[in-house]
Design a protein around this motif. Structure first.
Motif, PDB file in Angstrom:
ATOM      1  N   ALA A 397       0.955  -1.237   0.013  1.00  0.00           N
ATOM      2  CA  ALA A 397       0.151  -0.070  -0.027  1.00  0.00           C
ATOM      3  C   ALA A 397       0.835   1.207   0.040  1.00  0.00           C
ATOM      4  O   ALA A 397       0.491   2.048  -0.683  1.00  0.00           O
ATOM      5  CB  ALA A 397      -1.015   0.059   1.300  1.00  0.00           C
ATOM      6  N   TYR A 398       2.029   1.265   0.662  1.00  0.00           N
ATOM      7  CA  TYR A 398       2.899   2.482   0.813  1.00  0.00           C
ATOM      8  C   TYR A 398       3.382   2.476  -0.497  1.00  0.00           C
ATOM      9  O   TYR A 398       3.759   3.633  -0.845  1.00  0.00           O
ATOM     10  CB  TYR A 398       3.972   2.197   1.684  1.00  0.00           C
ATOM     11  CG  TYR A 398       4.550   3.454   2.372  1.00  0.00           C
ATOM     12  CD1 TYR A 398       3.910   4.436   2.979  1.00  0.00           C
ATOM     13  CD2 TYR A 398       6.004   3.561   1.865  1.00  0.00           C
ATOM     14  CE1 TYR A 398       4.584   5.561   3.278  1.00  0.00           C
ATOM     15  CE2 TYR A 398       6.743   4.771   2.286  1.00  0.00           C
ATOM     16  CZ  TYR A 398       5.895   5.620   3.043  1.00  0.00           C
ATOM     17  OH  TYR A 398       6.702   6.835   3.297  1.00  0.00           O
ATOM     18  N   ARG A 399       3.978   1.472  -1.234  1.00  0.00           N
ATOM     19  CA  ARG A 399       4.420   1.538  -2.421  1.00  0.00           C
ATOM     20  C   ARG A 399       3.502   2.217  -3.571  1.00  0.00           C
ATOM     21  O   ARG A 399       3.928   3.281  -4.267  1.00  0.00           O
ATOM     22  CB  ARG A 399       5.142   0.379  -3.138  1.00  0.00           C
ATOM     23  CG  ARG A 399       6.223  -0.066  -2.267  1.00  0.00           C
ATOM     24  CD  ARG A 399       6.854  -1.446  -2.884  1.00  0.00           C
ATOM     25  NE  ARG A 399       8.081  -1.884  -2.192  1.00  0.00           N
ATOM     26  CZ  ARG A 399       8.631  -2.885  -2.860  1.00  0.00           C
ATOM     27  NH1 ARG A 399       8.472  -3.418  -3.903  1.00  0.00           N
ATOM     28  NH2 ARG A 399       9.840  -3.299  -2.064  1.00  0.00           N
ATOM     29  N   ARG A 403       3.706   6.076  -5.672  1.00  0.00           N
ATOM     30  CA  ARG A 403       3.590   6.229  -7.148  1.00  0.00           C
ATOM     31  C   ARG A 403       2.789   7.202  -7.483  1.00  0.00           C
ATOM     32  O   ARG A 403       2.552   7.938  -8.326  1.00  0.00           O
ATOM     33  CB  ARG A 403       3.216   4.742  -7.948  1.00  0.00           C
ATOM     34  CG  ARG A 403       4.525   3.867  -7.887  1.00  0.00           C
ATOM     35  CD  ARG A 403       4.257   2.824  -8.857  1.00  0.00           C
ATOM     36  NE  ARG A 403       3.365   1.703  -8.312  1.00  0.00           N
ATOM     37  CZ  ARG A 403       3.820   0.789  -7.536  1.00  0.00           C
ATOM     38  NH1 ARG A 403       5.291   0.510  -7.338  1.00  0.00           N
ATOM     39  NH2 ARG A 403       3.043  -0.173  -7.179  1.00  0.00           N
ATOM     40  N   ARG A 404       1.423   7.271  -6.674  1.00  0.00           N
ATOM     41  CA  ARG A 404       0.359   8.036  -6.782  1.00  0.00           C
ATOM     42  C   ARG A 404       0.736   9.529  -6.601  1.00  0.00           C
ATOM     43  O   ARG A 404       0.518  10.418  -7.259  1.00  0.00           O
ATOM     44  CB  ARG A 404      -0.936   7.907  -6.017  1.00  0.00           C
ATOM     45  CG  ARG A 404      -1.564   6.442  -6.313  1.00  0.00           C
ATOM     46  CD  ARG A 404      -1.924   6.182  -7.676  1.00  0.00           C
ATOM     47  NE  ARG A 404      -2.591   4.994  -7.794  1.00  0.00           N
ATOM     48  CZ  ARG A 404      -2.925   4.374  -9.060  1.00  0.00           C
ATOM     49  NH1 ARG A 404      -2.643   5.069 -10.154  1.00  0.00           N
ATOM     50  NH2 ARG A 404      -3.235   3.251  -9.113  1.00  0.00           N
ATOM     51  N   ARG A 408       1.056  12.698  -8.994  1.00  0.00           N
ATOM     52  CA  ARG A 408       0.599  14.080  -8.734  1.00  0.00           C
ATOM     53  C   ARG A 408       1.668  15.342  -8.708  1.00  0.00           C
ATOM     54  O   ARG A 408       1.248  16.162  -9.246  1.00  0.00           O
ATOM     55  CB  ARG A 408       0.171  14.049  -7.386  1.00  0.00           C
ATOM     56  CG  ARG A 408      -0.388  15.166  -6.451  1.00  0.00           C
ATOM     57  CD  ARG A 408      -0.971  15.231  -5.271  1.00  0.00           C
ATOM     58  NE  ARG A 408       0.227  14.685  -4.334  1.00  0.00           N
ATOM     59  CZ  ARG A 408       1.030  15.241  -3.768  1.00  0.00           C
ATOM     60  NH1 ARG A 408       1.006  16.633  -4.061  1.00  0.00           N
ATOM     61  NH2 ARG A 408       1.795  14.679  -3.023  1.00  0.00           N
ATOM     62  N   GLU A 409       2.830  14.839  -8.342  1.00  0.00           N
ATOM     63  CA  GLU A 409       4.041  15.900  -8.363  1.00  0.00           C
ATOM     64  C   GLU A 409       4.424  16.186  -9.819  1.00  0.00           C
ATOM     65  O   GLU A 409       4.708  17.232 -10.224  1.00  0.00           O
ATOM     66  CB  GLU A 409       5.242  15.275  -7.843  1.00  0.00           C
ATOM     67  CG  GLU A 409       4.929  15.405  -5.990  1.00  0.00           C
ATOM     68  CD  GLU A 409       5.958  14.750  -5.471  1.00  0.00           C
ATOM     69  OE1 GLU A 409       7.014  14.299  -6.179  1.00  0.00           O
ATOM     70  OE2 GLU A 409       5.952  14.734  -4.297  1.00  0.00           O
ATOM     71  N   VAL A 470      -4.132   6.057  -1.904  1.00  0.00           N
ATOM     72  CA  VAL A 470      -3.765   4.785  -2.685  1.00  0.00           C
ATOM     73  C   VAL A 470      -4.184   4.488  -4.049  1.00  0.00           C
ATOM     74  O   VAL A 470      -3.375   4.281  -4.895  1.00  0.00           O
ATOM     75  CB  VAL A 470      -4.127   3.569  -1.789  1.00  0.00           C
ATOM     76  CG1 VAL A 470      -3.799   2.352  -2.417  1.00  0.00           C
ATOM     77  CG2 VAL A 470      -3.477   3.421  -0.415  1.00  0.00           C
ATOM     78  N   ASP A 471      -5.462   4.977  -4.100  1.00  0.00           N
ATOM     79  CA  ASP A 471      -6.154   4.946  -5.466  1.00  0.00           C
ATOM     80  C   ASP A 471      -7.080   6.032  -5.761  1.00  0.00           C
ATOM     81  O   ASP A 471      -8.150   5.821  -5.208  1.00  0.00           O
ATOM     82  CB  ASP A 471      -6.480   3.611  -5.752  1.00  0.00           C
ATOM     83  CG  ASP A 471      -6.720   3.278  -7.327  1.00  0.00           C
ATOM     84  OD1 ASP A 471      -6.818   2.159  -7.751  1.00  0.00           O
ATOM     85  OD2 ASP A 471      -7.103   4.419  -8.125  1.00  0.00           O
TER      86      ASP A 471
END
Length: 533
Positions: A397-399, A403-404, A408-409, A470-471
């Protein structure tokens, strides 16, 4: 492949694993507390990195065993056999309450241990990594024993000399501090885990110190109704123990210690009414004892004999019950009267319970003792990475969140537009977290955050632990990178053993018997073999 996309495959979608398996109110509490675990991880890692040494690794790995259930279960019966049933009963009840309530909270909230990496895990226990992190059971056990001991030592009725009393209090403080700090040093817990575990232990110790004598007086003066009430309370506590989202062994330990309390109370109540108890003692059910009259050889002999009897009881009764109970459980299941529990295989799905090693977190089997003694030093494991399925779910979940955040950045406006469209379609709305304006941090701390792949924003309460982070689309599909991460993470985790429904009753009977042997069975045996006054 399309069918899998439509189905939420619990346990493979990061935080969705907990959202699909926990009631909403438990999931909400977990979501609120999870950011704290994430925020404190780099600080615990920094503490570990700045204090690590081979000598401290060995010291804290070894001393952690002094806070385990096994250590107390071996030591506590000796108090009964050596004429101190009050302390033995008090310590047993205090420890059992700590094991039960810390395990209850662990399974209730399903909060993970701090992430590894950046933390390095140092442990000699094969089952500790399978448990959740909050609160720390080691801290609860150590602090409850320490606080109760200090309250006894400071009691005006104590007969110990002031000098020895002071030394014992210093030793008790050192023991508790060593265990609690050791959980941080070994990377097994975070600050929140040990602080709340310590508070729980202190509350239990104070509660039993002031209420325990009232309960004992009520029980020993009862004609038997008190034992029935105690049995019903323990049965209810076992039944209401929450089911975890992962295969966590906390329930097993809770059942074992609840059974020990039942055995100690029922055995003590009956022993106090027999001719074998010391009639001159102020506390009911005291075993006649005097080192000067018995001599050290007899004292050591009765302790050795008592331990051997406990292991013989376990070696005989456990396989006997595991062979005889499955047909009974199948009959109960066919009648629709069973009470299924997640992660316990029902009797209808197996014929016999196979012989398993390392199947008990409290007292190992006699056959495992030589192996444990000869390989004890080699059991210290220093590892980096997930050690359990719960660890792997959290790391996955942390990975995914990283990535999300990276997307976003790179293109925040596009992601925000997509999220708003999802919101209009009835899906979760993802509000990008505000930039962090916290004070400047040390370079070393930033290096640890870099190891985690996290910026200051990613460790802010707005960003950490949110399932929406997460999503943003609420999707449960998996990219090729997700699948690769999942394969890597789950390839190294420690697999929990298969547990069978008959093991619950087996533990209740076996450990209730161990409690009874400690307070009544073995003292009567000592009398008949010439090891009593």
């Amino acid at each position: 492949m399309e069918a899998r996309t439509e189905k939420i495959d619990a346990g493979t979608a990061g935080l969705d694993h907990y959202k699909s398996r926990l009631p909403k109110w438990r999931y909400v509490i977990r979501e609120r507390l999870l950011p704290i675990t994430r925020l404190e991880t780099p600080y615990v890692a920094l503490l570990q990195e700045r204090t690590r040494s081979p000598a401290l690794d060995t010291y804290f790995a070894w001393t952690a065993n002094l806070g385990t259930h096994t250590c107390f279960m071996v030591a506590l019966p000796i108090l009964f056999w050596c004429g101190n049933p009050y302390l033995g009963r008090a310590m047993t009840t205090t420890l059992a309450a700590g094991v039960y309530f810390s395990g209850f909270i662990k399974d209730l909230l399903c909060l993970p241990r701090p992430l590894s990496p950046p933390l390095t895990r140092i442990t000699m226990s094969g089952s500790a990594a399978l448990e959740y992190g909050f609160p720390s059971s080691h801290s609860t056990n150590a602090v409850s024993v320490t606080v109760f001991s200090i309250l006894l030592l400071r009691d005006p009725s104590t007969t110990i000399s002031p000098k020895i009393c002071m030394y014992l209090q210093i030793l008790a403080y050192f023991y508790a501090v060593s265990i609690v700090l050791g959980r941080l040093y070994c990377g097994m817990h975070g600050f929140l885990d040990v602080v709340c575990g310590s508070l729980l232990g202190a509350i239990i110790a104070f509660g039993h110190f002031y209420l325990g004598p009232i309960k004992d007086e009520w029980m020993f003066s009862s004609t038997g109704n008190a034992l029935l009430i105690i049995f019903l309370v323990i049965a209810v506590l076992v039944r209401i123990h929450p089911e975890p989202a992962d295969d966590c062994p906390c329930f097993d330990d809770s059942v074992a210690f609840a059974a020990v309390v039942l055995g100690v109370d029922s055995g003590g109540w009956h022993f106090a009414r027999t001719q074998y108890a010391d009639a001159s003692a102020t506390y009911p059910g005291t075993v006649p004892f005097s080192i000067s009259e018995l001599g050290w050889p007899k004292v050591i002999a009765r302790i050795v004999l008592g331990v051997v009897v406990v292991f013989v009881w376990r070696a005989v009764m456990k396989p006997l019950l595991l062979r005889t109970l499955p047909p009974i459980f199948r009959l109960i299941e066919n009648l629709g009267l069973d009470l299924p529990r997640r992660y316990f295989k029902p009797a209808s799905e197996y014929q016999t319970v196979p012989d398993q090693r390392d199947d008990d977190n409290v007292i190992p089997s006699a056959r495992d003792i030589p192996h444990l003694l000869t390989n004890f030093r080699q059991r210290r494991a220093i590892s980096i990475g997930p050690q359990s399925e719960a660890d792997a779910y959290e790391a996955l979940a942390y990975r995914q969140k990283r990535r999300r955040d990276s997307l976003r950045e790179q293109n925040p406006s596009a992601l925000r537009t997509e999220a708003i469209k999802d919101s209009e379609a009835g899906k979760d709305y993802f509000e990008p977290p505000k930039a962090s304006h916290s004070r400047k941090r040390s370079l070393s701390l930033e290096e640890f955050r870099a190891q985690m792949g996290a910026s200051a924003d990613m460790l802010s309460p707005e960003a950490v632990g949110s399932p929406r982070a997460v999503d943003a689309k609420g999707s449960t599909g998996f990219s090729a990178e997700d699948e690769k991460d999942k394969s890597e993470l789950f390839a190294t985790v420690q697999k929990p053993r298969v547990r069978y429904d008959v093991e619950v009753i087996t533990k209740l009977v076996v450990y209730c018997g161990i409690g009874w042997l400690a307070v009544e069975g073995n003292p009567i045996l000592f009398h008949h073999v010439g090891l009593s006054l």
